[in-house]
Structure formats: structure tokens, C-alpha cells
Design an enzyme around this catalytic site. Structure first.
Site, PDB file in Angstrom:
ATOM      1  N   ASP A 184       0.854  -1.182   0.000  1.00 37.63           N
ATOM      2  CA  ASP A 184       0.000   0.000   0.000  1.00 37.63           C
ATOM      3  C   ASP A 184       0.906   1.253   0.000  1.00 37.63           C
ATOM      4  O   ASP A 184       1.865   1.309  -0.772  1.00 37.63           O
ATOM      5  CB  ASP A 184      -0.954  -0.046   1.204  1.00 37.63           C
ATOM      6  CG  ASP A 184      -2.105   0.937   1.107  1.00 37.63           C
ATOM      7  OD1 ASP A 184      -3.124   0.597   0.494  1.00 37.63           O
ATOM      8  OD2 ASP A 184      -1.981   2.057   1.646  1.00 37.63           O
ATOM      9  N   TYR A 323      -3.145  10.995   0.809  1.00 38.54           N
ATOM     10  CA  TYR A 323      -3.714  10.847  -0.530  1.00 38.54           C
ATOM     11  C   TYR A 323      -3.724  12.194  -1.259  1.00 38.54           C
ATOM     12  O   TYR A 323      -3.532  12.251  -2.473  1.00 38.54           O
ATOM     13  CB  TYR A 323      -5.146  10.302  -0.431  1.00 38.54           C
ATOM     14  CG  TYR A 323      -5.218   8.842  -0.070  1.00 38.54           C
ATOM     15  CD1 TYR A 323      -5.428   7.875  -1.042  1.00 38.54           C
ATOM     16  CD2 TYR A 323      -5.071   8.425   1.251  1.00 38.54           C
ATOM     17  CE1 TYR A 323      -5.488   6.526  -0.714  1.00 38.54           C
ATOM     18  CE2 TYR A 323      -5.128   7.088   1.594  1.00 38.54           C
ATOM     19  CZ  TYR A 323      -5.334   6.137   0.609  1.00 38.54           C
ATOM     20  OH  TYR A 323      -5.392   4.809   0.930  1.00 38.54           O
ATOM     21  N   HIS A 375      -4.846  -7.864   0.975  1.00 38.74           N
ATOM     22  CA  HIS A 375      -4.180  -6.571   1.040  1.00 38.74           C
ATOM     23  C   HIS A 375      -3.316  -6.408   2.289  1.00 38.74           C
ATOM     24  O   HIS A 375      -2.251  -5.816   2.237  1.00 38.74           O
ATOM     25  CB  HIS A 375      -5.230  -5.460   0.986  1.00 38.74           C
ATOM     26  CG  HIS A 375      -4.653  -4.085   0.913  1.00 38.74           C
ATOM     27  ND1 HIS A 375      -4.036  -3.595  -0.211  1.00 38.74           N
ATOM     28  CD2 HIS A 375      -4.572  -3.107   1.843  1.00 38.74           C
ATOM     29  CE1 HIS A 375      -3.618  -2.363   0.019  1.00 38.74           C
ATOM     30  NE2 HIS A 375      -3.921  -2.037   1.262  1.00 38.74           N
TER      31      HIS A 375
END
Length: 397
Positions: A184, A323, A375
Site C-alpha cells: 500500500d 492521498y 491486502h
């Protein structure tokens, strides 16, 4: 000691949450104002009401944060100021003198909770059925704005700047040769470390590689069909990515454009947990099954340990800003030319085909497709990931 010298010191850190904070958390959970039930019989509208009601019941009535505090106290933790931000990190040394230093970076909505399960297997391999010569010293920092690290008060803290901070951290710890790992955002930071070519970084490992070829990425972006004939591995990755681009990107788009708007996440623990659970479809399905009392790689406590950490540290919005800060194309190859290991878990957002990995990482030293896991590899499948790291880095010792 001068102020400048003090900034470079490494200080012990201990987690001890005031009881009134836990009382407030329980009060907010039990006073949750619930929406109507979804009008479908699946998760196509989001996290299902029955999942969140059971999560909230367990969180308020049975969950005990003090248990995770005990686990956290069992590993050495520290803070140090780097580039004006207090960086929190776990630093677990192996008893083996020739242990290879390893810095592991989490992502969102992960945290150091994600990696707690791999500390023992990596630092003490003999106790976990592995060889002493595969031991690691393990460094696990909390990303800025996440967990127990400080929150940046200025802009600019993107994966590149974080990578520079991690290089400083490893130097400050006295390591002259080491390796790095991440998934990630942890992959984004780890790849940027490799691109910096710091003295001593021998190679990297990723469980969420950035490998998508440009023609594939463009077709996915515009909703076009595949630009060429695909192998079976490529077609599987295409199908995963096509679903994610169409149905799974909304959370990242909101945090990438308007992170400060997410005030509700700082006010409602149930709202925060729902936002975190809906990271990707396969992780959500796994977590939903956990709250249906089915055995999975994660437990109810695992899930709530992580959500509670975000709540108690008040990092819902500050973590989302990463982000907004990052301008990197998340899945695009970055030109990493250090030795790289890739582990592919089948329930990841996409399973990188070997051909894509070989193109993205010209010094690919390890590639393996695992039979299970998604994930949150260190969290879900710690034994598998630990063995992957031992194998991937063996040639670099």
C-alpha cells in the site's frame, strides 16, 4: 544539550491511554444514530448494516483496548524528531549479531498494528521454525499523521519526503546496510527509498508492487477494452483492476481531493470503522465474515485494535491527507533499479503478473504467488509473509 542536538535524540515511548478516552469511545459507539438497512442483499451499496451493528456491539460490550496495550508494551518503541515531525517507531533487535536490519512501512488504513505479528518471526526465526541466519532487526515506523507519530503542520509530506525521513531514521539508528519492505503506501515509500539510492540500502520487497504497463493503465482509466491479447495472469489482473477502477476508488478519490471534509470520521467511531472497512472489496468480505463468527486470517480484536488506534490518536483526517499530498501514479512502474522481491497475494487489489513485475523491476530477485491472503498481508498471513521476506532477502545478506 542544544535544541538542535535534542531534535536528533531517540526517546523511549510508552502507550498508556487515559480511561476517560475509552469511556468516551464506548459512549459514542452506543449513542450511534443508525441509517436504514441497505436495499440490496450484498455489499454493492457499501458496508452492510448487520456487519456494523455487530461490530459496534462487540466494540462497546466485549472489546478491551488494554490487551493491545500489553502487546505494544512488549516491543521496544521510540520517538525521534525528523524534519520537524515527531516520528514514532518500533525497534525490535534480534539476539543474533548478524541479523539484517529491515524497515517495514504500513499503509492506509493500516498502522503498526498490521506488523506486530511479524516482529517475533523475523527477529527470532528459530522460535518460529526457521533458521538463525535469516534473523532481522526490525524497524516499524508510524507514517507521519498516522498512529503515534506527529501530524505535519505544513504541506509537502508525500511518499518522497517520507522516504527521505526513513533514510535519516535508519542512519540515526546506526545501520549502514539494510533492506526495506512495504505494501500500500508502504510500497510507495519503499520504492521512493530505492530511488534515492541511500548508502546502505541493499534491496526492497513489496507485497503490493507498482507494475501496471502504460497501455494497460490508459485503457483502464478510460474504460476501454484491453489494448492487446493478455495472458491468463494478465487477464486475471485486468479483471481485478477493472473492478477496482469502477467500484473501489471512491474512498481514495475523496481523500485525495477533500480530506479535510471528513469531519464525521473524527466524531463517530462507528463511521470511522465503516470507512476503514470499505478499503477494498475482498478485505471487506473477509472482515464481514469475521463478524459473522467465521474463522479467518483476522480476528474481531485484530480489526478493532486498528480502528481503535486511529480513533484514540485522532488521525482519521491527518492520515487521509497523504492521498492529497501524493502526486505519484500509484500503480505505475517508477524505475526502481535496486534488487527487488515481489510477493503476490491472490486477494490483493490486483495480482501482479510475473511479466509485469520483471518489466517494472529489472533486478527482480524473488517473485512468488501465494495461495492465500490479501491486502493486509502481515496482518492476515504473518507466517507466509515472514517466510517470503526470509527468502527474498537471503541473497543480499
Amino acid at each position: 544539550m542544544s535544541d538542535e542536538a535534542a531534535k536528533g535524540t531517540i526517546r523511549p515511548f510508552r502507550v498508556d491511554v487515559p480511561e476517560e478516552d475509552l469511556d468516551d469511545l464506548r459512549r459514542r459507539i452506543t449513542s450511534m444514530r443508525w441509517p436504514e438497512k441497505e436495499t440490496v442483499e450484498d455489499e454493492s451499496q457499501g458496508v452492510r448494516l448487520e456487519t456494523m451493528r455487530e461490530l459496534a456491539r462487540y466494540w462497546a460490550d466485549e472489546y478491551d483496548w488494554r490487551n493491545v496495550e500489553v502487546r505494544l508494551q512488549a516491543v521496544p518503541q521510540f520517538v525521534t524528531e525528523i524534519d520537524g515531525v515527531e516520528i514514532h517507531f518500533i525497534h525490535a533487535r534480534s539476539r543474533h549479531d548478524d541479523a539484517l536490519p529491515l524497515i517495514v512501512t504500513h499503509g492506509w488504513p493500516g498502522s503498526i498494528i498490521e506488523q506486530l505479528k511479524i516482529v517475533g518471526p523475523l527477529t527470532d526465526p528459530e522460535a518460529h521454525g526457521a533458521r538463525a541466519e535469516d534473523a532481522f532487526d526490525v524497524v516499524i515506523p508510524s507514517l507521519p499523521g498516522h498512529g503515534f507519530s506527529g501530524t505535519p503542520t505544513t504541506t509537502g509530506w508525500d511518499p518522497i519526503r517520507i522516504a527521505r525521513a526513513w533514510v535519516v531514521l535508519m542512519e540515526r539508528l546506526g545501520y549502514t546496510r539494510y533492506v526495506a519492505q512495504g505494501g500500500d503506501w508502504g510500497n510507495a515509500v519503499t520504492e521512493q527509498m530505492a530511488l534515492l539510492h541511500p548508502m546502505g540500502l541493499l534491496g526492497i520487497h513489496t507485497n503490493m508492487p507498482a507494475t501496471i504497463p502504460d497501455d494497460i493503465a490508459k485503457a483502464l482509466q478510460f474504460g476501454d477494452p484491453p489494448p492487446r491479447e493478455l495472458s491468463d495472469e494478465e487477464q486475471y489482473a485486468w479483471d481485478q483492476l477493472d473492478f477496482f477502477y469502477k467500484h473501489g476508488l471512491a474512498y481514495a478519490q475523496e481523500m485525495g481531493n477533500r480530506p479535510q471534509t471528513l469531519y464525521a470520521l473524527e466524531d463517530s467511531p462507528v463511521g470511522l470503522a465503516a470507512w476503514m472497512l470499505d478499503h477494498d472489496a475482498r478485505s471487506l468480505s473477509l472482515i464481514a465474515r469475521v463478524f459473522e463468527a467465521k474463522a479467518e486470517g483476522l480476528t474481531r480484536d485484530d480489526i478493532l485494535d486498528n480502528a481503535t488506534l486511529y480513533w484514540l490518536t485522532k488521525t482519521a483526517v491527518s492520515s487521509a491527507r497523504l492521498y492529497w499530498e501524493s502526486k505519484l501514479a500509484f500503480f505505475a512502474p517508477k524505475g526502481v533499479d535496486l534488487p527487488t522481491g515481489v510477493s503476490v497475494f491472490p486477494d490483493e487489489i490486483y495480482s501482479a503478473p510475473r511479466a509485469w513485475a520483471e518489466s517494472a523491476y529489472p533486478k527482480l530477485i524473488h517473485y512468488n504467488r501465494l495461495p492465500k491472503g490479501g491486502h493486509f498481508a502481515a496482518w492476515e498471513q504473518p507466517q507466509m509473509l515472514s517466510e517470503e521476506l526470509r527468502t527474498a532477502f537471503r541473497s543480499l545478506r
